[in-house]
Design an enzyme around this catalytic site. Structure first.
Site, PDB file in Angstrom:
ATOM      1  N   ASP A 184      28.828  42.163  44.405  1.00 18.45           N
ATOM      2  CA  ASP A 184      29.165  41.078  45.324  1.00 18.45           C
ATOM      3  C   ASP A 184      28.321  41.146  46.586  1.00 18.45           C
ATOM      4  OD1 ASP A 184      30.553  38.820  46.065  1.00 18.45           O
ATOM      5  OD2 ASP A 184      32.165  39.932  47.035  1.00 18.45           O
ATOM      6  N   ASP A 188      38.054  37.316  44.240  1.00 15.36           N
ATOM      7  CA  ASP A 188      38.555  38.193  45.292  1.00 15.36           C
ATOM      8  C   ASP A 188      40.066  38.395  45.161  1.00 15.36           C
ATOM      9  OD1 ASP A 188      35.955  38.248  46.335  1.00 15.36           O
ATOM     10  OD2 ASP A 188      36.311  36.417  47.474  1.00 15.36           O
TER      11      ASP A 188
END
Length: 447
Positions: free
Chosen positions: A193, A368
């Site tokens: 990420d 997330d």
């Protein structure tokens, strides 16, 4: 006096932390309620996260570590390939295909994966429900969820609720992964990420820049927090406040719409040739005419007729139109009058950032939600103390990320800080704090 960063993003932080906390709480409850129905003797399921190695309790530590790293590497490579494919399709305007694919994905997650969890709950708590009713409820839940996420005109609360449900369902399935694979996967995804969002040429960075250049929504499942705009912010961003009138060099009278803030900031720089007139007075005058058609102010209309014959001169003046709701519409044209007085609207980077900040709230990817909840769900399999520690670490990391977002004003990865703190607090609590607290409690030591 400008407000502080914490004051300006306080509502946004609460609007993002609340659904994240709810998602983690429900995943923990699912893990606790369904853990007895999933004994360790059951063979682990094979998914995209453990294609290479299926963990066996009899394997050595080195075998588990090596297999977990291979699983994490393969999973991250698959995600990178799919993300680059998504960028290519979006670049060539296959938007309808991407939307239909996301609709199918949401339908699959809610219908099959969510249905499996629903059936497990029904069996675990012995809920008396027949198969037809169960099918109708599940079908309605799935169809309404797809429509809520991808259709317009749906209340934002319903859409946010279904986004949280998607995160809960996917996270509950990821908690079925073996322990070593789970930790290696979380670390690998945090690193990915970070690289994908911030590195030049990263797939997520390319996708965000492409969507921003087109002024379109991201082709992904994104939770959007739309904070309520305060009255002060609404007043600061109000439209036309005054009309500045003056005589140009050729002797003709012209009007220019100017915001209230620009007039207030520069009222000490007044020029006797120009007059500031309240725009509401023009609205009241036109309202008294009681004409349903949209009319142009005669003063400005005469001005444009006088300059319509000369080439290029008419574009230098602004057109002010009053409609039936007394709203004043101003064409985006710069007048020499406002250019001379320095009262024009802000342009360039500041104006773009202010517009984006005013029209869009903070957006958090569904991944997330999923991996925050996976970390807390894995902690719930050990002890409640580790759950509290991981939750506080994740929320603290998310708060730091949101503060950095308000400072940097660009897309930032939400996993690295929270996942790093969560894993660190998990092992510190499990290895140090939990033995100390349990030992002190069993020996009746108060501290």
């Amino acid at each position: 006096m400008e407000s502080s960063i914490l004051e300006s993003v306080g509502t946004e932080i609460i609007g993002v932390m609340s659904p994240v906390s709810l998602c983690m709480l429900l995943v923990v409850l699912l893990v606790y309620s369904l853990s007895s129905s999933n004994p360790l003797s059951d063979p682990p399921i094979r998914t995209a996260a453990n294609l290479v190695y299926i963990e066996n309790p009899q394997d050595s530590t080195s075998q588990k570590l090596e297999g977990a790293l291979l699983n994490a590497l393969v999973f991250v490579v698959l995600i990178a390939i799919v993300t680059f494919l998504l960028v290519i399709l979006y670049y060539y305007n296959f938007t309808n295909f991407l939307k239909n694919y996301m609709r199918f994905s949401a339908f699959f997650v809610l219908g099959t994966m969510g249905g499996s969890i629903f059936l497990s709950i029904v069996q675990h708590y012995s809920i008396p429900v027949d198969s037809i009713t169960c099918f109708v409820l599940l079908f309605n839940f799935t169809v309404v969820g797809v429509l809520s996420v991808f259709s317009g005109g749906i209340p934002i609360v319903l859409r946010q609720g279904y986004m949280v449900c998607l995160g809960i369902i996917v996270a509950a399935w990821f908690t079925k992964l073996p322990e070593w694979t789970t930790w290696a996967l979380l670390v690998a995804l945090a690193v990915y990420d970070l690289v994908a969002v911030l590195a030049p040429g990263g797939p997520l960075k390319l996708l965000v820049e492409l969507a921003s250049s087109r002024d379109e929504e991201l082709p992904a499942l994104v939770y959007e927090a739309r904070p309520a705009v305060s009255n002060s912010a609404r007043n600061r961003r109000s439209g036309v406040g005054h009309l500045v009138g003056g005589v140009s060099d050729s002797g003709s009278l012209e009007l220019q719409a100017v915001s209230r803030d620009n007039v207030d900031r520069r009222e000490n720089r007044g020029n006797p040739e120009y007059t500031v007139v309240n725009a509401d007075s023009f609205g009241s005058v036109e309202h008294e005419r009681n004409d349903d058609a949209v009319e142009m102010l005669p003063l400005v209309g005469h001005l444009r007729e006088g300059y319509g014959s000369s080439s290029g001169s008419s574009s230098e003046y602004s057109t002010v139109v009053v409609n039936r709701e007394n709203e004043i519409v101003v064409e985006e044209e710069m007048s020499p009058l406002v250019d001379l007085m320095g009262l024009g609207e802000p342009t360039g980077r500041d104006a773009l950032e202010d517009g984006v900040a005013a029209s869009r709230g903070i957006k958090l990817g569904l991944g997330d939600f999923v991996f925050y909840s996976v970390l807390v769900g894995r902690a719930a399999m050990y002890d409640l103390m580790t759950v509290y520690a991981c939750y506080l670490a994740i929320i603290s990391g998310l708060g730091c990320t949101l503060i950095l977002l308000s400072v940097c004003r660009q897309a930032l990865p939400a996993l690295p800080i929270s996942i790093t703190l969560g894993i660190l607090f998990y092992f510190l609590t499990r290895l140090l704090m939990e033995p100390f607290v349990v030992g002190a409690a069993t020996n009746l030591i108060m501290f």
